[in-house]
Design an enzyme around this catalytic site. Structure first.
Site, PDB file in Angstrom:
ATOM      1  CB  CYS A 229     -10.621 -12.021 -16.007  1.00 38.19           C
ATOM      2  SG  CYS A 229      -9.618 -12.061 -17.478  1.00 38.19           S
TER       3      CYS A 229
ATOM      4  CG  PHE B 289      -3.873 -15.117 -24.931  1.00 42.40           C
ATOM      5  CD1 PHE B 289      -3.133 -16.189 -24.437  1.00 42.40           C
ATOM      6  CD2 PHE B 289      -3.655 -13.863 -24.380  1.00 42.40           C
ATOM      7  CE1 PHE B 289      -2.206 -16.012 -23.412  1.00 42.40           C
ATOM      8  CE2 PHE B 289      -2.735 -13.677 -23.340  1.00 42.40           C
ATOM      9  CZ  PHE B 289      -2.015 -14.759 -22.869  1.00 42.40           C
ATOM     10  CG  LEU B 290      -5.637 -22.050 -25.704  1.00 41.76           C
ATOM     11  CD1 LEU B 290      -6.872 -22.874 -26.042  1.00 41.76           C
ATOM     12  CD2 LEU B 290      -4.416 -22.750 -26.249  1.00 41.76           C
TER      13      LEU B 290
ATOM     14  CG  HIS C 137      -5.987 -11.516 -13.723  1.00 39.98           C
ATOM     15  ND1 HIS C 137      -5.040 -12.061 -14.554  1.00 39.98           N
ATOM     16  CD2 HIS C 137      -7.012 -11.189 -14.519  1.00 39.98           C
ATOM     17  CE1 HIS C 137      -5.483 -12.064 -15.792  1.00 39.98           C
ATOM     18  NE2 HIS C 137      -6.668 -11.534 -15.804  1.00 39.98           N
ATOM     19  CG  ASN C 138     -10.745  -8.921 -13.221  1.00 39.86           C
ATOM     20  OD1 ASN C 138      -9.747  -8.263 -12.961  1.00 39.86           O
ATOM     21  ND2 ASN C 138     -11.407  -8.785 -14.348  1.00 39.86           N
TER      22      ASN C 138
ATOM     23  N   PRO D 231       0.588 -13.007 -17.796  1.00 42.72           N
ATOM     24  CG  PRO D 231      -1.630 -12.607 -18.453  1.00 42.72           C
ATOM     25  CD  PRO D 231      -0.757 -12.781 -17.232  1.00 42.72           C
TER      26      PRO D 231
ATOM     27  CB  SER E 105       3.745 -15.116 -20.474  1.00 39.99           C
ATOM     28  OG  SER E 105       2.770 -14.730 -21.409  1.00 39.99           O
TER      29      SER E 105
ATOM     30  CG  HIS F  88      -3.771  -8.092 -14.551  1.00 39.78           C
ATOM     31  ND1 HIS F  88      -3.337  -6.820 -14.784  1.00 39.78           N
ATOM     32  CD2 HIS F  88      -4.845  -8.271 -15.352  1.00 39.78           C
ATOM     33  CE1 HIS F  88      -4.109  -6.259 -15.697  1.00 39.78           C
ATOM     34  NE2 HIS F  88      -5.021  -7.106 -16.061  1.00 39.78           N
TER      35      HIS F  88
END
Lengths: 141, 475
Positions: B97, B203-204, B323-324, B372, B379, B398
């Site tokens: 992710c 999200f975008l 971040h994972n 984010p 962000s 993160h």
């Protein structure tokens, strides 16, 4: 005895499902998992999916069972409302599950999703037998 | 009872003995305000990780830490190659992710009047939400190539440009993928979902650079005040979830085989170098590459939408972070260089200029660290510092980190009320599910400024820019 209940968890969904028998507990656990996503009252049972699983102990089997439901939901694009479970303890001590899951294909005009269960975690995943059977699980949503 | 001690205003220590079997202390990087928000369960999870074999220095939690499964969310731990382990509990189900930031050469004045149109077009162009399948219809062979080559494969297929690759962590193509460790089930889940955003907190966003904290570093990253940028937050979808599920089952048996005592089944693991560990790593890398390909494809469609309305505009990749993930990295441990398996579960790599992993373009300053906010909150872009190597194996937070459960959120908010509140702030939202919107209400997260300030004050990463959302497309 209620079939299941949800417990507070900051990021994910935690539940306990109960049953007089391990079969009933597994059926209720599946219902708890699915109710996290969509209101079962909006689901009609129009199709059936058969599941056959095997594991060395009941906890592993329960994990496979719930993970299988997530897999079927995603790959069959279906929602489920009935979960029939039968269990068999084999001579070599392994457990076998045959399940029949009833539901229908997703129709977004009728099925309003509240969550998407991505996976079943093994965190604090446990089965306890006292007066009745209890399965605790945390779902990654 | 062993108490947690305060080292300074941003570091709290969970001493050995907090729970039985801890091999190293825990360290929680939080301000006094954020300390109040850390649940006891999160501290237990930090302590649990400290019991794992081969852990080096500390079991750490970033300022956005909250209750997870296995590791806490925001957890970081490094394990020696010799004597250490690898655990899916330190990576999570949504492998890689991550976050991608595209900068435009447009300013908000020209984009704001079209924001509704753009968000609608992005919502159409990038499939999102539950059960969404991609526009891509990847073949089985293409899926295998995505597992092996990630963003590189995407570029070869015509998504994105060559220059994008050097602006991704691992060049968007982490080595070590082993597609034989991806089950038929994982392929079945992953194939139709390549090129989809997903649901939940993914999200975008169309954002505006609201504030520059560090002009020199902002210039290196190509960021300026008033600029329009696009942030994409998503991961490896069903493929990653299934790869984790499959290997978790195997590893939960491996702990018995290798006599590892784990305090939580989600911390199932195997000693590095064993077949089980190698298999998990090979499968995990496939999912990581899938996620990079996924974000690459989504970025490509985003560019298509923008050029429809602004034919001359350029959307350049600032950076793309995972971040994972678990990574093999070299770090100094007690004056000796060692190869470590660094697990970051809800934590972002934050490397400074000295690291060769940082793209050459950014070698003067350090890598961009993309944090984010939640929907509707700012962000941040930070810049990794070498100091982070000493503090946290080069890791930062993160995101903002949840503070309220989903059920509590849906009791307090409705999708409609959340949308109305965001609209009032001038933020346009498109979402497939109103109730998922309620669960992601800005109030369910910790204050992102406070989280980022801890990282900044510890010298892990320097604040560069703050971006605010103008429009959000969500699953």
């Amino acid at each position: 005895m209620k079939p299941f209940e949800y417990l507070e968890h900051t990021a994910d969904v935690k539940f306990r499902a109960y049953g007089e028998t391990p079969e009933e507990m597994l059926s209720n656990a599946a219902a708890a998992l699915f109710k996290t996503m969509v209101d079962p009252a909006t689901i009609s049972v129009k199709e059936a999916w058969k599941v056959a699983l095997e594991a060395s102990d009941l906890e592993d089997l329960a994990y496979l069972w719930l993970s299988e439901i997530v897999f079927l939901f995603e790959t069959e694009s279906a929602v489920f409302a009935s979960f029939a479970v039968s269990l068999e303890r084999c001579v070599d001590e392994t457990w076998r599950l045959s399940g029949e899951i009833g539901g229908e294909r997703i129709d977004l005009s009728r099925h309003a999703f509240e969550n998407e269960v991505k996976a079943v975690t093994m965190h604090q995943f446990q089965i306890v037998k006292n007066d009745h059977w209890c399965l605790q699980a945390i779902l990654d949503v | 009872m062993v108490e947690i001690s305060k080292i300074n205003d941003n570091i709290y220590e969970v001493p050995i003995g907090y729970r039985p079997g801890m091999r190293v202390p825990g360290r929680i990087f939080v301000s006094p305000l954020l300390r109040e928000m850390v649940e006891p369960g999160t501290i237990d999870q930090v302590a649990n990780v400290a019991t794992l074999p081969g852990i080096v220095k500390y079991s750490m939690a970033m300022p956005d830490a909250h209750l997870g499964y296995g590791f806490p969310i925001g957890g970081v731990a490094a394990f020696r190659e010799d004597g250490g382990i690898i655990s899916p509990g330190g990576v999570g189900f949504d492998i890689n992710c991550g976050v991608r930031l595209l900068r435009s050469d447009l300013d908000s004045k020209s984009v704001s009047p079209l924001i509704n149109t753009l968000i609608d077009a992005l919502f159409e162009a990038v499939p999102s939400g539950l059960g969404a399948t991609g526009r891509l219809h990847a073949s089985d062979q293409q899926l295998t190539e995505a597992f092996i080559s990630g963003s590189k494969w995407a570029v070869e297929e015509g998504y994105g440009i060559e220059a994008d690759l050097t602006h991704c962590e691992e060049n968007g193509n982490m080595p070590g993928a082993d597609p034989s460790q991806v089950s038929v089930k994982a392929r079945k889940r992953g194939r139709p979902q390549l090129g989809t955003l997903g649901s939940g907190n993914h999200f975008l966003e169309i954002q505006r650079v609201e504030e520059i904290f560090d002009e020199a570093r902002a210039k290196e990253f190509g960021l300026f005040k008033g600029q329009i940028a696009i942030m994409i937050h998503c991961g490896s979808r069903g493929a990653g979830n299934q790869i984790c599920t499959d290997h978790l089952e195997v590893l939960s048996k491996a702990v018995h085989k290798y006599n590892i005592d784990i305090p939580d089944r989600q911390l199932a693991c195997a000693p590095l170098g064993t077949p089980e560990a190698n298999h998990y790593f090979g499968g995990m890398v496939c999912a990581a590459n899938y996620a990079w390909a996924n974000r690459h494809i989504i970025a490509h469609w985003t560019r298509e939408v923008f050029t429809r309305y602004f034919p001359d505009c350029n959307l350049n990749l600032v950076y793309d972070v995972a971040h994972n993930v678990a990574k093999i990295e070299e770090h100094d441990v007690d004056g000796k260089r060692e190869r470590l398996y660094v697990h970051r579960k809800g934590a972002t790599r934050a490397f400074g200029p000295s690291r060769r992993e940082v793209p050459e373009t950014y070698r003067n300053v350090g890598q961009p660290v993309l944090i984010p906010g939640s929907m509707g909150t700012p962000s941040y872009v930070l810049c990794g510092n070498d100091r982070a190597l000493e503090v946290s194996f080069g890791s930062a937070c993160h995101g903002a980190g949840r503070v309220m459960s989903r059920s509590q959120a849906t009791r307090l908010f409705t999708g409609k009320s959340v949308k109305a509140a965001l609209n009032k702030d001038g933020i346009v939202v498109r979402s497939t599910s109103p109730s998922m919107l309620a669960e992601e209400a800005p109030q369910v997260y910790k204050p992102s400024n406070e989280v980022v300030d801890v990282v900044h004050n510890l010298g892990i990463a320097t604040k560069v820019a703050k971006l605010v959302p103008l429009g959000v497309s969500k699953g």
